[in-house]
Motif scaffolding. Structure first.
Motif, PDB file in Angstrom:
ATOM      1  N   GLN A 107       0.837  -1.199   0.000  1.00 44.03           N
ATOM      2  CA  GLN A 107       0.000   0.000   0.000  1.00 44.03           C
ATOM      3  C   GLN A 107       0.871   1.247   0.000  1.00 44.03           C
ATOM      4  OE1 GLN A 107      -2.609   0.570   3.377  1.00 44.03           O
ATOM      5  NE2 GLN A 107      -3.865   2.005   2.249  1.00 44.03           N
ATOM      6  N   CYS A 108       0.475   2.219  -0.806  1.00 39.09           N
ATOM      7  CA  CYS A 108       1.173   3.502  -0.886  1.00 39.09           C
ATOM      8  C   CYS A 108       0.686   4.400   0.246  1.00 39.09           C
ATOM      9  CB  CYS A 108       0.862   4.161  -2.230  1.00 39.09           C
ATOM     10  SG  CYS A 108       1.526   5.836  -2.389  1.00 39.09           S
ATOM     11  N   PHE A 109       1.622   5.027   0.965  1.00 38.45           N
ATOM     12  CA  PHE A 109       1.242   5.930   2.039  1.00 38.45           C
ATOM     13  C   PHE A 109       1.299   7.390   1.595  1.00 38.45           C
ATOM     14  CE2 PHE A 109       2.305   2.050   4.316  1.00 38.45           C
ATOM     15  CZ  PHE A 109       1.137   1.899   5.033  1.00 38.45           C
ATOM     16  N   LEU A 110       1.167   7.626   0.288  1.00 33.60           N
ATOM     17  CA  LEU A 110       1.010   8.978  -0.250  1.00 33.60           C
ATOM     18  C   LEU A 110      -0.412   9.137  -0.786  1.00 33.60           C
ATOM     19  CD1 LEU A 110       2.495  11.640  -0.853  1.00 33.60           C
ATOM     20  CD2 LEU A 110       2.985  10.736  -3.114  1.00 33.60           C
ATOM     21  N   CYS A 111      -0.835   8.198  -1.658  1.00 35.55           N
ATOM     22  CA  CYS A 111      -2.198   8.256  -2.210  1.00 35.55           C
ATOM     23  C   CYS A 111      -3.122   7.217  -1.562  1.00 35.55           C
ATOM     24  CB  CYS A 111      -2.176   8.048  -3.719  1.00 35.55           C
ATOM     25  SG  CYS A 111      -1.847   6.335  -4.231  1.00 35.55           S
ATOM     26  N   TYR A 112      -2.561   6.330  -0.754  1.00 36.99           N
ATOM     27  CA  TYR A 112      -3.269   5.248  -0.057  1.00 36.99           C
ATOM     28  C   TYR A 112      -3.901   4.234  -0.993  1.00 36.99           C
ATOM     29  CZ  TYR A 112      -2.135   7.670   4.160  1.00 36.99           C
ATOM     30  OH  TYR A 112      -1.419   8.253   5.173  1.00 36.99           O
ATOM     31  N   GLY A 113      -3.400   4.158  -2.219  1.00 41.67           N
ATOM     32  CA  GLY A 113      -3.822   3.127  -3.166  1.00 41.67           C
ATOM     33  C   GLY A 113      -3.015   1.857  -2.925  1.00 41.67           C
ATOM     34  N   TYR A 114      -3.344   0.809  -3.650  1.00 43.99           N
ATOM     35  CA  TYR A 114      -2.667  -0.479  -3.488  1.00 43.99           C
ATOM     36  C   TYR A 114      -1.865  -0.837  -4.735  1.00 43.99           C
ATOM     37  CZ  TYR A 114      -5.420  -1.195   0.689  1.00 43.99           C
ATOM     38  OH  TYR A 114      -5.956  -1.071   1.935  1.00 43.99           O
ATOM     39  N   GLY A 115      -0.818  -1.632  -4.551  1.00 45.08           N
ATOM     40  CA  GLY A 115      -0.036  -2.154  -5.656  1.00 45.08           C
ATOM     41  C   GLY A 115       1.250  -1.405  -5.938  1.00 45.08           C
ATOM     42  N   HIS A 116       1.507  -0.319  -5.217  1.00 46.94           N
ATOM     43  CA  HIS A 116       2.757   0.424  -5.388  1.00 46.94           C
ATOM     44  C   HIS A 116       3.116   1.082  -4.059  1.00 46.94           C
ATOM     45  CE1 HIS A 116      -0.324   3.525  -6.018  1.00 46.94           C
ATOM     46  NE2 HIS A 116       0.591   4.399  -5.616  1.00 46.94           N
ATOM     47  N   ASP A 142      -4.777  16.421  -1.932  1.00 53.39           N
ATOM     48  CA  ASP A 142      -3.858  17.570  -2.028  1.00 53.39           C
ATOM     49  C   ASP A 142      -4.113  18.769  -1.124  1.00 53.39           C
ATOM     50  OD1 ASP A 142      -2.160  16.501  -3.904  1.00 53.39           O
ATOM     51  OD2 ASP A 142      -3.394  17.152  -5.573  1.00 53.39           O
ATOM     52  N   SER A 143      -4.813  18.638  -0.029  1.00 54.41           N
ATOM     53  CA  SER A 143      -5.091  19.851   0.737  1.00 54.41           C
ATOM     54  C   SER A 143      -4.311  19.969   2.037  1.00 54.41           C
ATOM     55  CB  SER A 143      -6.588  19.959   1.033  1.00 54.41           C
ATOM     56  OG  SER A 143      -6.995  18.877   1.846  1.00 54.41           O
ATOM     57  N   HIS A 144      -4.121  18.890   2.747  1.00 53.76           N
ATOM     58  CA  HIS A 144      -3.432  18.937   4.029  1.00 53.76           C
ATOM     59  C   HIS A 144      -2.895  17.549   4.375  1.00 53.76           C
ATOM     60  CE1 HIS A 144      -7.655  17.877   4.897  1.00 53.76           C
ATOM     61  NE2 HIS A 144      -7.127  17.075   5.810  1.00 53.76           N
ATOM     62  N   SER A 145      -2.125  17.481   5.420  1.00 57.73           N
ATOM     63  CA  SER A 145      -1.571  16.194   5.848  1.00 57.73           C
ATOM     64  C   SER A 145      -2.402  15.634   7.001  1.00 57.73           C
ATOM     65  CB  SER A 145      -0.119  16.348   6.269  1.00 57.73           C
ATOM     66  OG  SER A 145      -0.051  17.148   7.428  1.00 57.73           O
ATOM     67  N   GLU A 146      -2.201  14.390   7.291  1.00 62.04           N
ATOM     68  CA  GLU A 146      -2.945  13.716   8.354  1.00 62.04           C
ATOM     69  C   GLU A 146      -2.700  14.367   9.719  1.00 62.04           C
ATOM     70  OE1 GLU A 146      -3.473   9.152  10.017  1.00 62.04           O
ATOM     71  OE2 GLU A 146      -2.104   9.551   8.377  1.00 62.04           O
ATOM     72  N   GLU A 147      -1.494  14.891   9.938  1.00 63.31           N
ATOM     73  CA  GLU A 147      -1.154  15.507  11.219  1.00 63.31           C
ATOM     74  C   GLU A 147      -1.959  16.770  11.492  1.00 63.31           C
ATOM     75  OE1 GLU A 147       1.605  15.169   8.853  1.00 63.31           O
ATOM     76  OE2 GLU A 147       1.771  13.098   9.490  1.00 63.31           O
ATOM     77  N   HIS A 148      -2.396  17.463  10.428  1.00 64.41           N
ATOM     78  CA  HIS A 148      -3.128  18.728  10.571  1.00 64.41           C
ATOM     79  C   HIS A 148      -4.612  18.568  10.261  1.00 64.41           C
ATOM     80  CE1 HIS A 148       1.088  19.866   9.701  1.00 64.41           C
ATOM     81  NE2 HIS A 148       0.874  20.606  10.765  1.00 64.41           N
ATOM     82  N   CYS A 149      -5.144  17.371  10.316  1.00 62.53           N
ATOM     83  CA  CYS A 149      -6.529  17.116   9.942  1.00 62.53           C
ATOM     84  C   CYS A 149      -7.437  17.085  11.170  1.00 62.53           C
ATOM     85  CB  CYS A 149      -6.646  15.785   9.191  1.00 62.53           C
ATOM     86  SG  CYS A 149      -8.317  15.452   8.619  1.00 62.53           S
ATOM     87  N   ASN A 150      -8.521  17.862  11.097  1.00 65.28           N
ATOM     88  CA  ASN A 150      -9.508  17.883  12.167  1.00 65.28           C
ATOM     89  C   ASN A 150     -10.834  17.290  11.715  1.00 65.28           C
ATOM     90  OD1 ASN A 150      -7.777  19.230  13.967  1.00 65.28           O
ATOM     91  ND2 ASN A 150      -8.264  21.179  13.011  1.00 65.28           N
ATOM     92  N   ALA A 151     -10.909  16.807  10.483  1.00 64.05           N
ATOM     93  CA  ALA A 151     -12.146  16.260   9.930  1.00 64.05           C
ATOM     94  C   ALA A 151     -12.412  14.845  10.457  1.00 64.05           C
ATOM     95  CB  ALA A 151     -12.062  16.234   8.402  1.00 64.05           C
ATOM     96  N   ALA A 152     -13.628  14.402  10.259  1.00 68.56           N
ATOM     97  CA  ALA A 152     -13.984  13.035  10.644  1.00 68.56           C
ATOM     98  C   ALA A 152     -13.276  12.053   9.724  1.00 68.56           C
ATOM     99  CB  ALA A 152     -15.500  12.842  10.538  1.00 68.56           C
ATOM    100  N   ALA A 153     -12.906  10.916  10.247  1.00 65.86           N
ATOM    101  CA  ALA A 153     -12.212   9.894   9.459  1.00 65.86           C
ATOM    102  C   ALA A 153     -13.122   9.379   8.346  1.00 65.86           C
ATOM    103  CB  ALA A 153     -11.775   8.745  10.355  1.00 65.86           C
ATOM    104  N   TYR A 154     -12.524   9.186   7.149  1.00 61.89           N
ATOM    105  CA  TYR A 154     -13.271   8.676   5.998  1.00 61.89           C
ATOM    106  C   TYR A 154     -12.319   7.874   5.129  1.00 61.89           C
ATOM    107  CZ  TYR A 154     -15.803   8.503   1.614  1.00 61.89           C
ATOM    108  OH  TYR A 154     -16.422   8.066   0.480  1.00 61.89           O
ATOM    109  N   CYS A 155     -12.744   6.678   4.733  1.00 64.22           N
ATOM    110  CA  CYS A 155     -11.948   5.827   3.852  1.00 64.22           C
ATOM    111  C   CYS A 155     -12.533   5.891   2.446  1.00 64.22           C
ATOM    112  CB  CYS A 155     -11.951   4.388   4.374  1.00 64.22           C
ATOM    113  SG  CYS A 155     -11.030   3.268   3.307  1.00 64.22           S
ATOM    114  N   PHE A 156     -11.745   6.297   1.461  1.00 70.78           N
ATOM    115  CA  PHE A 156     -12.244   6.420   0.098  1.00 70.78           C
ATOM    116  C   PHE A 156     -12.361   5.071  -0.615  1.00 70.78           C
ATOM    117  CE2 PHE A 156      -7.746   6.357  -0.627  1.00 70.78           C
ATOM    118  CZ  PHE A 156      -7.578   5.797  -1.873  1.00 70.78           C
ATOM    119  N   HIS A 157     -11.812   4.008  -0.045  1.00 71.37           N
ATOM    120  CA  HIS A 157     -11.908   2.699  -0.666  1.00 71.37           C
ATOM    121  C   HIS A 157     -13.308   2.201  -0.491  1.00 71.37           C
ATOM    122  CE1 HIS A 157      -7.730   2.188  -1.747  1.00 71.37           C
ATOM    123  NE2 HIS A 157      -7.396   2.569  -0.540  1.00 71.37           N
TER     124      HIS A 157
END
Length: 81
Positions: free
Chosen positions: A39-48, A66-81
Motif C-alpha cells: 500500500q502507498c502511504f502517499l495516495c493510499y492506493g494499493y499495488g505500489h 492535495d489539501s493537508h496532511s494527516e497531522e493537521h486534519c480535524n475532519a472526521a475519518a473517511y476511507c475512500f476505498h
C-alpha cells in the motif's frame, strides 16, 4: 529466522501443513502466513509504494486530495476505498 514479532518462517513442500513442528527442544504451532498487500502511504492506493507513486497525495485521515496532511486534519475519518 526469528524476526522482531517472535515468529519463525518455515517453507514446507506439498499442500498440507503439519499442526506442529519440533525444532530441537522447541515445539512450535504451525499457521499459514498471509502477507499484507503493498500500500502507498502517499495516495493510499494499493499495488505500489510511496517512492514510485504518480498520483495525487491524500490525507490519511479524511481522504481529501492535495489539501493537508494527516497531522493537521480535524475532519472526521473517511476511507475512500
Amino acid at each position: 529466522m526469528r524476526n522482531s514479532s517472535n515468529m519463525v518462517f518455515l517453507t514446507f513442500f506439498g499442500s498440507t501443513l503439519p499442526d506442529r513442528v519440533n525444532i530441537g527442544p522447541i515445539n512450535l504451532r504451525v499457521r499459514r502466513f498471509f502477507s499484507r498487500p503493498l500500500q502507498c502511504f502517499l495516495c493510499y492506493g494499493y499495488g505500489h509504494g510511496k517512492s514510485s507513486c504518480k498520483k495525487a497525495s491524500r490525507c490519511g485521515n479524511c481522504s481529501v486530495l492535495d489539501s493537508h496532511s494527516e497531522e493537521h486534519c480535524n475532519a472526521a475519518a473517511y476511507c475512500f476505498h
